[in-house]
Design an enzyme around this catalytic site. Structure first.
Site, PDB file in Angstrom:
ATOM      1  N   CYS A 197     -17.180 -37.272   6.679  1.00  0.00           N
ATOM      2  CA  CYS A 197     -16.770 -36.654   5.417  1.00  0.00           C
ATOM      3  C   CYS A 197     -16.378 -37.684   4.368  1.00  0.00           C
ATOM      4  O   CYS A 197     -16.402 -38.875   4.597  1.00  0.00           O
ATOM      5  CB  CYS A 197     -15.709 -35.593   5.670  1.00  0.00           C
ATOM      6  SG  CYS A 197     -16.455 -34.151   6.498  1.00  0.00           S
ATOM      7  N   ASP A 198     -15.970 -37.175   3.217  1.00  0.00           N
ATOM      8  CA  ASP A 198     -16.110 -37.838   1.925  1.00  0.00           C
ATOM      9  C   ASP A 198     -15.736 -39.321   1.852  1.00  0.00           C
ATOM     10  O   ASP A 198     -16.542 -40.157   1.492  1.00  0.00           O
ATOM     11  CB  ASP A 198     -15.316 -37.068   0.888  1.00  0.00           C
ATOM     12  CG  ASP A 198     -15.886 -35.683   0.647  1.00  0.00           C
ATOM     13  OD1 ASP A 198     -16.634 -35.193   1.496  1.00  0.00           O
ATOM     14  OD2 ASP A 198     -15.585 -35.082  -0.395  1.00  0.00           O
ATOM     15  N   LYS A 199     -14.484 -39.687   2.135  1.00  0.00           N
ATOM     16  CA  LYS A 199     -14.052 -41.074   1.941  1.00  0.00           C
ATOM     17  C   LYS A 199     -14.275 -41.909   3.195  1.00  0.00           C
ATOM     18  O   LYS A 199     -14.187 -43.138   3.162  1.00  0.00           O
ATOM     19  CB  LYS A 199     -12.574 -41.137   1.531  1.00  0.00           C
ATOM     20  CG  LYS A 199     -12.211 -40.199   0.405  1.00  0.00           C
ATOM     21  CD  LYS A 199     -13.173 -40.296  -0.770  1.00  0.00           C
ATOM     22  CE  LYS A 199     -13.011 -39.160  -1.752  1.00  0.00           C
ATOM     23  NZ  LYS A 199     -13.325 -37.824  -1.224  1.00  0.00           N
ATOM     24  N   GLU A 223      -9.882 -34.496  -7.192  1.00  0.00           N
ATOM     25  CA  GLU A 223     -11.062 -33.694  -7.523  1.00  0.00           C
ATOM     26  C   GLU A 223     -10.630 -32.384  -8.168  1.00  0.00           C
ATOM     27  O   GLU A 223      -9.571 -31.837  -7.848  1.00  0.00           O
ATOM     28  CB  GLU A 223     -11.867 -33.391  -6.259  1.00  0.00           C
ATOM     29  CG  GLU A 223     -12.538 -34.612  -5.675  1.00  0.00           C
ATOM     30  CD  GLU A 223     -13.401 -34.300  -4.466  1.00  0.00           C
ATOM     31  OE1 GLU A 223     -14.244 -35.131  -4.137  1.00  0.00           O
ATOM     32  OE2 GLU A 223     -13.232 -33.226  -3.868  1.00  0.00           O
ATOM     33  N   CYS A 273     -19.824 -30.108   4.782  1.00  0.00           N
ATOM     34  CA  CYS A 273     -20.213 -28.890   4.056  1.00  0.00           C
ATOM     35  C   CYS A 273     -21.646 -28.966   3.549  1.00  0.00           C
ATOM     36  O   CYS A 273     -22.117 -30.005   3.099  1.00  0.00           O
ATOM     37  CB  CYS A 273     -19.232 -28.618   2.922  1.00  0.00           C
ATOM     38  SG  CYS A 273     -17.572 -28.255   3.515  1.00  0.00           S
ATOM     39  N   SER A 316     -15.457 -32.679  -7.159  1.00  0.00           N
ATOM     40  CA  SER A 316     -16.096 -32.518  -5.862  1.00  0.00           C
ATOM     41  C   SER A 316     -17.609 -32.515  -6.052  1.00  0.00           C
ATOM     42  O   SER A 316     -18.115 -32.126  -7.113  1.00  0.00           O
ATOM     43  CB  SER A 316     -15.652 -31.193  -5.236  1.00  0.00           C
ATOM     44  OG  SER A 316     -16.494 -30.834  -4.169  1.00  0.00           O
ATOM     45  N   ASP A 328     -11.508 -32.886   2.273  1.00  0.00           N
ATOM     46  CA  ASP A 328     -11.279 -32.648   0.852  1.00  0.00           C
ATOM     47  C   ASP A 328     -11.124 -31.170   0.534  1.00  0.00           C
ATOM     48  O   ASP A 328     -10.381 -30.795  -0.374  1.00  0.00           O
ATOM     49  CB  ASP A 328     -12.432 -33.229   0.027  1.00  0.00           C
ATOM     50  CG  ASP A 328     -12.250 -34.722  -0.225  1.00  0.00           C
ATOM     51  OD1 ASP A 328     -11.529 -35.365   0.565  1.00  0.00           O
ATOM     52  OD2 ASP A 328     -12.819 -35.240  -1.190  1.00  0.00           O
TER      53      ASP A 328
END
Length: 556
Positions: free
Chosen positions: A119-121, A442, A191, A468, A78
């Site tokens: 990570c995110d998704k 985002e 992160c 985010s 992202d």
């Protein structure tokens, strides 16, 4: 075993010939087939170490008597996708990940699964797949990044984006910006703040699908490899006991996850992902449930971007288990929920210890008596909107100001960078929702610019897109219905007065009822020319208030 249909008897001879082509021995073919879904790639910092995690999982599975078989899942960074067209392709991968994993597992009849996201998704996508497939399944993530260090302070990706805003405002020079660039993100891993990736990895642990430490052990620690081996061993125990993903992901388990979400002050994106995962389990989670949970759940942690502590600090303080133990002391945890270790969540958290009450506040001494996320409703967001309350300045918990209206993130960013947003303004960014974006981008660039320019205590931002986990400030996202679906965010005009009341959970366009009705009657949403996957996604995706699930997979 489920895989016997492709392994046993004369009717499976052709299948066995292909296993021979793979170099498998007869002994290996007889073992349970364990699919290891590896999201390793060489573009996402949180995934560059997953090849090592995958090898450790394989060792754990093999040691416990299984046959490990690796296949891939995609993942988007992202941070790299932020601020340009690439961000339209982030949320949409959640469903691609779930669908492609389903295809691989159904086609090859695996007996059990180990998911390796980070990570995110990638995390919610694989949780959705796990729920859909309902096999014995464990999760082990790639782990969080260590924090950077600049001028004696810990830093992270949000520090980097805010430094860009400070540079645009003339508050730092190019040399200092370059220092941030070089030092803010010092290792591999997701992160280092309580952003979406770490939020979802922590909630995977809280829901029972990840082993203790899954959300917090840093990517570069050898303990992460030990955890991966244990995840491989644990899935074989689940397989032997017949415990499947939906035995663990129950309504009560989602209650625990939402409670931990509020206590940790997780990313607002969890309000998209938890409903979508629950939906795959046949469980519906409404946005209204979040406010009820928030009202009775104390906020115990202020991890970046809300405060000066990072996931590595949470790990040293006792991790997710210690947070749950504090919540359990005041009766907020369902102790009987199963976990991937075959224990109850109560048995697991009894072994936890809060080693630093400055990082994990006690339930008797919380940062606030209410949780980190709030859902706001009103005539501007009839179906709801979401804000990370724990990351909002006390000065902005209630705010009223004139609307500055933009039809895209790029339009807003240009005006912010030009210094034309003034204290008191309410920035409105619309046509960035699931359908309108499409992909619900985002808005870390504009929010970070606002913070970096020193406007965080005086300017709010409202969007039908999302934020985010690195975003902080009075930033209200997921406004539903979105502009592209005829939502009232589409009728806001430049200079209209907007009222935000986070304590009372309201979001109001301050015009008369008659004017509101007139505008809504005459409103015709804009349409963008679309092609490819985004066109298909826009045609199928639901409202952000429903978790942006795809309507053609509705199995409720």
């Amino acid at each position: 075993m489920r895989s016997d249909k492709i392994k046993v008897g004369p009717e499976a001879a052709a299948h066995r010939s292909l296993f021979n082509a793979l170099g498998w021995t007869e002994e290996e073919v007889k073992k349970p087939l364990v699919g290891i879904v590896s999201s390793f790639n060489e573009i996402v910092p949180g995934h560059m170490n997953i090849d090592k995690i995958t090898e450790a999982v394989k060792l754990g599975v093999a040691e416990a008597g299984g046959m490990p078989v690796v296949f891939p899942a995609i993942a988007v960074c992202d941070g790299i996708a932020m601020g340009h067209e690439g961000m339209k392709y982030s949320l949409v991968t959640r469903d691609l990940i779930a669908d492609s994993t389903e295809c691989m597992v159904k086609a090859h009849d695996f007996d059990a699964l180990v998911m390796i996201p980070n990570c995110d998704k990638n995390v919610p996508g694989l949780l959705m797949a796990a729920a859909r497939l309902n096999l014995p399944t464990t999760f082990v993530s790639g782990g969080p990044m260590l924090a950077g260090h600049i001028d004696g302070h810990k830093t992270s990706l949000s520090s980097m984006f805010e430094a860009m805003g400070a540079y645009s405002a003339g508050k730092i020079d190019a040399e200092k910006l370059h220092e941030f660039e070089c030092d803010a993100c010092p290792t591999c891993g997701s992160c280092s703040g309580m952003y979406t990736a770490n939020s979802m990895n922590c909630l995977t642990e809280a829901i029972g699908m990840g082993l203790p430490g899954n959300g917090t052990i840093p990517a570069v620690y050898s303990k992460r490899l030990q955890l991966a081996k244990h995840a491989g061993m644990a899935v074989m125990n689940l397989c032997e006991r017949g415990i499947t993903a939906r035995d663990i992901m129950t309504r009560e388990a989602f209650h625990n996850a939402l409670t931990v979400d509020m206590a940790l002050g997780c990313s607002t994106n969890t309000m998209l992902h938890l409903p979508a995962i629950a939906h795959e389990c046949g469980i519906e989670i409404s946005l209204e449930a979040a406010n009820g949970m928030s009202e009775r759940t104390p906020n115990l942690c202020h991890l970046a971007p809300a405060g000066p502590t990072y996931v590595e600090d949470l790990n040293e303080a006792g991790g997710v288990g210690a947070v749950m133990k504090e919540l359990d002391k005041v009766g907020l945890i369902n102790r009987d929920c199963l976990t991937v270790l075959g224990k109850t969540i109560g048995e697991e958290i009894d072994e936890a210890q809060n080693r630093n009450p400055e990082v994990i506040h006690t339930a008797q001494n919380p940062y606030s008596p209410t949780g980190g996320i709030a859902v706001l409703k009103g005539n501007l967001a009839p179906d709801g909107s979401v804000v990370k309350r724990s990351a909002v300045s006390p000065k902005m918990l209630k705010h009223e100001g004139p609307a500055r209206v933009f039809e895209s993130e790029e339009d807003a960013q240009a005006v912010i960078n030009a210094g034309k947003i003034k204290p008191g303004d309410v920035v409105i960014i619309r046509y960035e929702g699931p359908k309108g974006g499409p992909g619900m981008r985002e808005m870390l660039n504009p929010t970070s610019a606002i913070m970096g320019m020193g406007l965080g205590d005086s300017v709010a931002l409202i969007t039908d897109g999302r934020f985010s986990g690195a975003t902080r400030g009075a930033c209200v996202g997921h406004v539903s219905p979105e502009a592209a679906s005829g939502g009232p965010i589409g009728i806001v005009q430049e200079g209209d007065l907007i009222s935000i009341d986070i304590p009372n959970c309201t979001l109001t366009l301050e015009i008369s009822d008659e004017e509101y009705e007139r505008r809504m009657k005459n409103f015709v949403p804009k349409r963008k020319p679309l092609s490819g996957y985004l066109a298909r996604y826009a045609a199928l995706v639901s409202s952000g208030a429903r978790g942006a699930i795809l309507n053609d997979t509705d199995n409720a």
